[in-house]
Design an enzyme around this catalytic site. Structure first.
Site, PDB file in Angstrom:
ATOM      1  N   GLU A  59       0.807  -1.231   0.000  1.00  0.00           N
ATOM      2  CA  GLU A  59       0.000   0.000   0.000  1.00  0.00           C
ATOM      3  C   GLU A  59       0.832   1.269   0.000  1.00  0.00           C
ATOM      4  O   GLU A  59       0.758   2.081   0.907  1.00  0.00           O
ATOM      5  CB  GLU A  59      -0.964  -0.022   1.195  1.00  0.00           C
ATOM      6  CG  GLU A  59      -1.925  -1.194   1.074  1.00  0.00           C
ATOM      7  CD  GLU A  59      -3.105  -1.166   2.036  1.00  0.00           C
ATOM      8  OE1 GLU A  59      -2.952  -0.612   3.136  1.00  0.00           O
ATOM      9  OE2 GLU A  59      -4.165  -1.691   1.672  1.00  0.00           O
ATOM     10  N   GLU A  96      -3.926 -10.538   0.058  1.00  0.00           N
ATOM     11  CA  GLU A  96      -4.643 -10.544   1.338  1.00  0.00           C
ATOM     12  C   GLU A  96      -6.094 -10.913   1.041  1.00  0.00           C
ATOM     13  O   GLU A  96      -6.678 -10.407   0.087  1.00  0.00           O
ATOM     14  CB  GLU A  96      -4.611  -9.166   2.009  1.00  0.00           C
ATOM     15  CG  GLU A  96      -3.220  -8.751   2.446  1.00  0.00           C
ATOM     16  CD  GLU A  96      -3.167  -7.349   3.074  1.00  0.00           C
ATOM     17  OE1 GLU A  96      -4.178  -6.880   3.627  1.00  0.00           O
ATOM     18  OE2 GLU A  96      -2.096  -6.736   2.978  1.00  0.00           O
TER      19      GLU A  96
HETATM   20  C1  GAL Z   1      -4.961  -4.053   4.243  1.00  0.00           C
HETATM   21  C2  GAL Z   1      -3.506  -3.836   4.592  1.00  0.00           C
HETATM   22  C3  GAL Z   1      -3.090  -4.625   5.802  1.00  0.00           C
HETATM   23  C4  GAL Z   1      -4.088  -4.428   6.907  1.00  0.00           C
HETATM   24  C5  GAL Z   1      -5.464  -4.771   6.439  1.00  0.00           C
HETATM   25  C6  GAL Z   1      -6.515  -4.489   7.474  1.00  0.00           C
HETATM   26  O1  GAL Z   1      -5.409  -3.074   3.386  1.00  0.00           O
HETATM   27  O2  GAL Z   1      -2.682  -4.182   3.519  1.00  0.00           O
HETATM   28  O3  GAL Z   1      -1.819  -4.204   6.207  1.00  0.00           O
HETATM   29  O4  GAL Z   1      -4.063  -3.091   7.278  1.00  0.00           O
HETATM   30  O5  GAL Z   1      -5.796  -3.978   5.346  1.00  0.00           O
HETATM   31  O6  GAL Z   1      -6.425  -5.273   8.564  1.00  0.00           O
HETATM   32 MG    MG Z   2      -2.378  -1.044   5.513  1.00  0.00          MG
END
Ligand code: GAL
Ligand code: MG
Length: 993
Positions: free
Chosen positions: A443, A512
Site C-alpha cells: 500500500e 490478502e
Molecule cells: C490491508 C492492509 C493490511 C491491513 C489490512 C486491514 O489493506 O494491507 O496491512 O491493514 O488492510 O487489517
Molecule cells: Mg495497511
C-alpha cells in the site's frame, strides 16, 4: 529543530543530523550482503549461530535512558545510568512512552522529511570487552525502530535507518584494549517513519538481536547461490576466495572453489528438489582461510510461463497467511522459539505460504522456512498508505494532481530511500530457497519510485518474480514491470471476471483475503473453490496470522488482559482493527485457523462412480499423499457410530484414486454420514505419526423427515383476559397474552423459564457485521411488542395458541410483523411462526427464540456441527456428530466480545440440570447457542476481561443464523449466507422431559 544549533560543537549530539535527511540513510555501515554467520575452522558450521566462536550475542540487560524529546537530551548523554532495559525489546512495553495502534493514519504530521521536534529518544548502552587479535569487530543490529546513531567510547561511529534491516558497523578502529562503551541513541521517528506506516502497534527501540562478529579484514564479503530444478548449482562470491563442499546428508557429492574471478558450478545428478511439501536441503560448506560457513541449499525453480506460476515445472497454489512480528510480551521481537512456534503452527494447519507483511523478518526466520517448507513472499520494509489522508480538504483527483496513496511513490525526495529498501531486501535474502517472490512493499501506491524499485530488484535477481499490489494505476502509468497482478479482498465474482480479461495475461494473486477479524472468516471455502478453478490463480494469503495486543494487566487467575488501540491513551488509534487474525495474541488458534487447516487440507474426498465408492483427490503437487497419510473412516448417525475401518491408499500428486467402502450400501433409517479421517505417517510435515491432519464428511443417507408427533393426552387449558394456562400432566405453561410470550414452563412446581421466552433478532455484532448500526437503529436488540390478537383452542391431541404481533420501537413502523402458532401436547410445544420484515432491516443477523434457564441447566448435548463454533459459512473444521459440553466451555473468548459459540446444522439440542431436560428438535436443521453471557453483555463490553456472567444461562434456538463472512475488510456477506428477507418462517419443537 536543527540539533546542531542546540548542541555543543563536536559533542555526540551534534552528529544527529541524518534523521531528517532523506539522502543520508546509512553512515559507517558495511555494504548490504547475503546473510550468513561465519564459524571458526573445526566448528560445526550448521549449528545455531551462538555456537560460533566468531559470534558474540550482545542481547541482555542494557543501560537505558529515555528522553521524551531529543531537545532535552543532554550533550553528554553517553554518560548514563538511570535505567535498564532488555535488548531486544520495545521500550513502550517497559514503562517508557506509550504504545500507539494506528493503521492507515500517520502517527505524526505529514511533513517529510521533517518529523516533530520533540522526538522521543532511547539511549542504549553496554560495555564490550575487547582484546586485539588481528580480527575486525563488526557490530550488527538486526532491527532498530526507527533509526540509530552509534557511538563507541563516545565517538560517533555511524548512523542507520530502515527498521527491519541489519545494520553492520565495523567499529574496530574505535576500540581500545579492555572495556569499551557501546552507545546507541535510537529515535522514535526519522524520515524513514513515513515509509514504515504499517498497520501495527507503533513501537520503538532495538527490537532484534545485536551481535558482534570477529572477522579478518580480508574476508568473504558476499556470495550468491543459485540452485535450480535441474540440479545445477552455481556460486559466485566477492572478497576472499573459498573452498566449497556440497553434501547430501553426510555424503560429499561435489567440491570446488570460488573466488571473485571464478564462480563455481556443478550439477547434481537426480537432485532431490525443494518444495514446501518436501523441503529437501543439501549442505554447502564454504571454507576460507579462517572461516567455515554452513549454507543449506534447496534445488528449485520458480517461473511464470503462459500466465501460470510454477515451482519445479508444476503449477502450485499459495495457500498462505500474512504474518507480522507481534507478540504481547516482546512486541516486535521474535526469538527462534517464537518463530518456530508460528511456523510449526502454520504447517499444522496446512498453510504452505507466508508473506512477511510488511517488512523483512529476522534472517533466521527464512532458514526455518527453508527447513520446515514454507513458501515466502518476502516484502520490503515499505508502506505509505497514510498518504491517503494527509490533506485536510483535498481528495485524490487527476485535476488537483494529489495522487493520494502514491504521494511518496512519486516524490523524488523518497527515491533514494525506496531503492535502498528494495536493495536491502534482495541482498540479504537472495540465497534462501523459500523465497519464491519479492514484494516491493505494501500500500504505497504506484509511481516512478516504485517502478524503479521493481527494475532494481529485477537487475539484482532474475530468478524470482516481483510482486506488488498497490498499483491502482490512477495515472495510467504502466505496471508491466510486475510479474503478476495482485489484489486484496477482491470478491470471488471479481476474481472470476479477471479470468475473462483478454488484455491481461499475467497470473493473479490475492495477497490478502478473508480478513480474519473476530468471529470469522466465513468465506474460505468459496475462495478455495475459485483458486482451484484456474491455474492462472496463484492462490491467496489470509489477513492475518496473529492478533496484535498489549498486556494491560492480569486477571485474578493470572491471565493477561489484552488491550488494543485506544487502551494506551493514544492521541489517535484504530481500535481493535489489529485483532484481525487467525490466532489469539498468545497463538492459541481461533476457530478461524481451524477452518483454514481444513480448507487447505492436502486431500479431499468426493463421491465416486458407484454408490459405495469415493474418490480421494490430492491437492499435493510433489508427493504421493498415500505415502504420508493413512485413512480411517467411520459411519455415524444420531445414534452414534455404526461401522468403521481403515485403509492405505496411493494417489499421485494432483491425481485421484477411487476406493470402495462396501459398508456404505448397508440399510439406514436416519441421516447417516461417512467421515474419512486422515492421519500422518512416515513423518509427514510437522505432524507426529498417527496425528489427525484433516477429514472429509459425506452424507450417505437422507431419511424422510417426520413431522413432529404430538404426544400423550390432550392438555387442558384455562384462560383469563391476560393469560392462558395450559396443563399437561406434570407440566404447566403460562402464556402471557399481553406480550404473546410464554412466561412460564413448569415441570412440577419448578419454572424452567427464568425470564419470558422471547423472539430474538439480534446478535452481539461480530467484527464483520459492518451493518450493525442498522440493527441498532431498528432496535432489533430492544424492541417493543405489540399484540394484535391471541386465541386458544383445543384440537386433536393438543392445545393451540395463535397470535398476531409486531416488533418495533419509536420513530419507525415496526421492523417485523409476525403470526405464530404454538401447539402444546403432552410433552412439549411445537412452535411455528412467520414474520415479515420491513425494509429497515437489510441484513438480519438471526431469527429465533431466546430462553433464560436456571444456572444449573448447564449440561448441553447436541447433534449437529461441532465440536467448534459453526455457522452456515464457517463450519468446515466441524462435522455433524453427537456432542456434549458444559455450558461454560461453549464460549469462544474473543478479546473484543462478540457473538460466538453457535452451532449450525443441528437437528437436536438439549440442556439439562440433571433431572429435567429441555430439548429442541428440528429435522431440517437449526442453529443454537448456549452461553453464560447475554448478547447485550457481549455487545456492550470492549474486552473479554470485563464480561460479567448472566445470573441465568442463555439458550438461543435460532431458526436461522446469518453467516459471519469477512466484511470487516472484505466483500459484504454473500447472499447465500444471509437470511432471505422479507418473509421468514421458523419452526421448532421444544420438549420437556
Ligand atoms: C490491508 C492492509 C493490511 C491491513 C489490512 C486491514 O489493506 O494491507 O496491512 O491493514 O488492510 O487489517
Ligand atoms: Mg495497511
Amino acid at each position: 529543530m536543527n540539533i546542531k544549533t542546540i548542541s555543543r560543537p563536536g559533542s555526540p549530539k551534534s552528529y544527529m543530523t541524518c534523521h531528517e535527511d532523506p539522502e543520508t540513510l546509512h553512515i559507517g555501515t558495511l555494504e548490504s550482503h547475503a546473510y550468513f554467520i561465519p564459524f571458526a575452522k573445526g566448528q560445526d558450521a550448521f549449528a545455531e549461530r551462538e555456537e560460533s566462536a566468531l559470534f558474540e550475542l550482545l542481547n541482555g540487560e542494557w543501560d537505558f535512558d529515555y528522553y521524551n524529546s531529543i531537545i532535552d537530551m543532554p550533550d553528554d548523554f553517553i554518560k548514563q545510568g538511570r535505567g535498564r532495559i532488555p535488548v531486544p525489546s520495545n521500550w513502550q512495553l517497559h514503562g517508557f512512552d506509550k504504545a500507539q495502534y494506528t493503521n492507515i493514519n500517520f502517527p505524526l504530521p505529514y511533513d517529510p522529511p521533517y518529523v516533530p521536534d520533540d522526538i522521543p529518544v532511547g539511549v542504549y548502552g553496554t560495555d564490550y570487552q575487547y582484546s586485539s587479535n588481528g580480527m575486525r569487530r563488526i557490530l550488527c543490529f538486526e532491527g532498530v525502530d526507527s533509526c540509530l546513531y552509534l557511538y563507541i567510547n563516545g565517538q560517533f561511529a555511524g548512523y542507520s535507518q530502515v527498521s527491519h534491516h541489519t545494520s553492520e558497523f565495523d567499529i574496530t578502529d574505535l576500540l581500545h584494549e579492555g572495556t569499551n562503551r557501546i552507545t546507541a541513541a535510537v529515535l522514535k521517528w526519522c524520515d524513514g517513519t513515513y515509509l514504515e506506516d504499517q498497520d501495527k502497534f507503533r513501537l520503538s527501540g532495538i527490537f532484534r538481536d545485536v551481535y558482534m562478529l570477529s572477522r579478518l579484514e580480508n574476508r568473504l564479503e558476499n556470495y550468491r547461490i543459485t540452485a535450480d530444478d535441474q540440479g545445477r548449482l552455481a556460486v559466485c562470491a566477492t572478497g576472499a576466495a573459498a573452498k566449497l563442499r556440497l553434501y547430501d546428508k553426510d555424503r560429499l557429492i561435489s567440491e570446488g572453489e570460488v573466488s571473485e574471478e571464478n564462480s563455481f558450478e556443478t550439477t547434481v545428478e537426480n537432485a532431490k528438489l525443494w518444495s514446501a511439501e518436501s523441503p529437501y536441503l543439501y549442505r554447502l560448506e564454504i571454507e576460507t582461510d579462517n572461516e567455515l560457513i554452513g549454507e543449506r541449499v534447496g534445488f528449485r525453480k520458480v517461473e511464470i510461463t503462459n500466465g501460470i506460476f510454477k515451482l519445479n515445472g508444476r503449477h502450485i497454489k499459495l495457500l498462505g497467511v500474512n504474518r507480522h512480528d507481534s507478540y504481547p510480551d516482546t512486541g516486535y521481537y521474535a526469538d527462534r522459539e517464537k518463530m518456530r512456534r508460528d511456523l510449526t503452527l502454520m504447517k499444522r494447519h496446512n498453510i504452505n505460504a507466508v508473506r512477511t507483511s510488511h517488512y523483512p523478518n529476522a534472517p533466521e526466520f527464512y532458514a526455518m522456512c527453508d527447513e520446515l517448507g514454507l513458501y515466502v513472499i518476502d516484502e520490503a520494509d515499505l508502506e505509505t498508505h497514510g498518504c491517503v489522508n494527509v490533506y485536510n480538504d483535498l481528495k485524490w483527483s487527476r485535476e488537483n494532481s494529489y495522487n493520494g496513496i502514491a504521494l511518496i511513490a512519486k516524490d523524488p525526495m523518497f527515491k533514494t530511500a525506496i531503492l535502498d529498501r528494495e536493495r536491502l531486501l534482495v541482498s540479504r535474502d537472495i540465497n534462501r530457497p523459500c523465497v519464491l517472490m519479492w514484494s516491493l512493499g505494501n500500500e504505497s501506491g504506484w509511481g516512478e519510485n516504485m517502478r524503479e524499485g521493481a527494475k532494481l530488484i529485477k537487475s539484482l535477481d532474475s530468478t524470482r518474480p516481483v510482486h506488488y499490489e498497490s498499483t491502482h494505476r490512477l495515472d495510467d502509468t504502466s505496471d508491466d514491470v510486475l510479474d503478476m497482478v495482485s489484489e486484496m479482498y477482491t470478491s470471488t465474482e471479481d476474481i472470476r471476471k479477471f479470468l475473462d480479461r483478454e488484455d491481461e495475461k499475467r497470473p493473479f494473486i490475492l495477497c490478502e483475503y478473508c480478513h480474519a477479524m473476530g468471529n470469522g472468516p466465513g468465506d474460505l471455502e468459496d475462495y478455495f473453490e475459485v483458486f482451484s478453478s484456474s491455474d492462472r490463480l496463484i492462490g491467496g494469503l489470509v489477513w492475518e496470522w496473529a492478533d496484535h495486543a498489549v498486556i494491560l494487566g492480569y486477571t485474578e487467575d493470572g491471565k493477561p488482559k489484552y488491550g488494543y488501540g485506544g487502551d494506551s491513551g493514544e492521541r489517535h488509534d484504530d481500535g481493535n482493527f489489529c485483532m484481525d487474525a487467525l490466532c489469539y495474541p498468545d497463538r492459541t488458534p481461533h476457530t478461524g485457523l481451524l477452518e483454514v487447516g481444513q480448507v487447505y487440507r492436502p486431500v479431499r474426498v468426493t463421491k465416486g462412480s458407484t454408490a459405495d465408492s469415493f474418490i480421494i483427490n490430492s491437492q499435493l503437487r510433489f508427493i504421493d499423499a498415500g505415502e504420508y497419510l493413512s485413512c480411517k473412516w467411520e459411519i455415524t448417525s444420531s445414534d452414534g457410530k455404526m461401522s468403521e475401518g481403515e485403509f492405505n491408499f496411493s494417489v499421485p500428486p494432483m491425481g485421484s484414486s477411487e476406493i470402495v467402502i462396501p459398508e456404505v450400501s448397508g440399510s439406514f433409517e436416519k441421516d447417516s454420514y461417512i467421515r474419512f479421517i486422515f492421519t500422518a505417517k512416515n513423518g509427514y510435515s510437522v505432524f507426529a505419526d498417527g496425528e489427525e491432519i484433516c477429514f472429509e464428511q459425506i452424507k450417505i443417507f437422507t431419511s424422510q423427515k417426520a413431522i413432529s408427533p404430538t404426544n400423550g393426552k390432550t392438555p387442558e387449558y384455562t384462560e383469563t383476559p391476560l393469560e392462558y394456562t395450559i396443563t399437561a400432566g406434570d407440566k404447566r405453561y403460562i402464556f402471557n397474552r399481553r406480550t404473546a410470550q410464554f412466561d412460564g414452563i413448569f415441570k412440577g412446581d419448578k419454572n424452567i423459564l427464568a425470564r419470558p421466552m422471547q423472539y430474538n433478532f439480534f446478535r452481539a455484532p461480530v467484527d464483520n457485521d459492518t451493518m450493525k448500526q442498522d440493527w441498532y437503529s431498528a432496535h432489533l436488540n430492544d424492541y417493543i411488542i405489540k399484540v394484535y390478537e391471541t386465541s386458544i383452542s383445543q384440537e386433536q391431541g393438543c392445545v393451540v395458541i395463535s397470535t398476531s404481533q409486531s416488533f418495533g420501537w419509536s420513530i419507525h413502523q415496526p421492523f417485523a410483523k409476525m403470526q405464530a402458532v404454538y401447539r402444546i401436547d403432552g410433552s412439549g410445544i411445537n412452535v411455528g411462526c412467520e414474520a415479515e420484515f420491513s425494509n429497515k432491516v437489510e441484513l438480519l443477523p438471526r431469527f429465533g427464540l431466546r430462553l433464560f434457564v436456571p444456572k444449573d441447566y448447564d449440561d448441553v448435548a447436541y447433534y449437529g456441527y461441532g465440536p467448534y463454533e459453526s455457522y452456515i459459512d464457517k463450519h468446515y473444521a466441524s462435522y455433524v456428530g453427537l456432542f456434549r459440553a458444559d455450558i461454560a466451555d461453549m464460549h469462544e473468548d474473543y478479546i473484543r466480545p462478540q457473538e460466538n459459540g453457535s452451532h449450525y446444522g443441528c437437528t437436536e439440542m438439549s440442556v439439562s440440570d440433571g433431572a429435567t431436560k429441555l430439548t429442541f428438535t428440528q429435522p431440517e436443521g437449526f442453529s443454537f447457542s448456549a452461553s453464560q453471557y447475554t448478547q447485550e453483555e457481549l455487545a456492550a463490553k470492549r474486552h473479554n476481561f470485563e464480561l460479567k456472567k448472566c445470573e441465568h444461562n442463555v439458550i438461543c434456538a435460532d431458526f436461522k443464523m446469518a453467516g459471519v463472512g469477512s466484511a470487516a475488510c472484505g466483500p459484504q456477506l454473500a447472499d447465500k449466507y444471509r437470511i432471505p428477507l422479507p418473509k421468514v418462517s421458523g419452526s421448532i419443537r421444544i420438549e420437556i422431559r
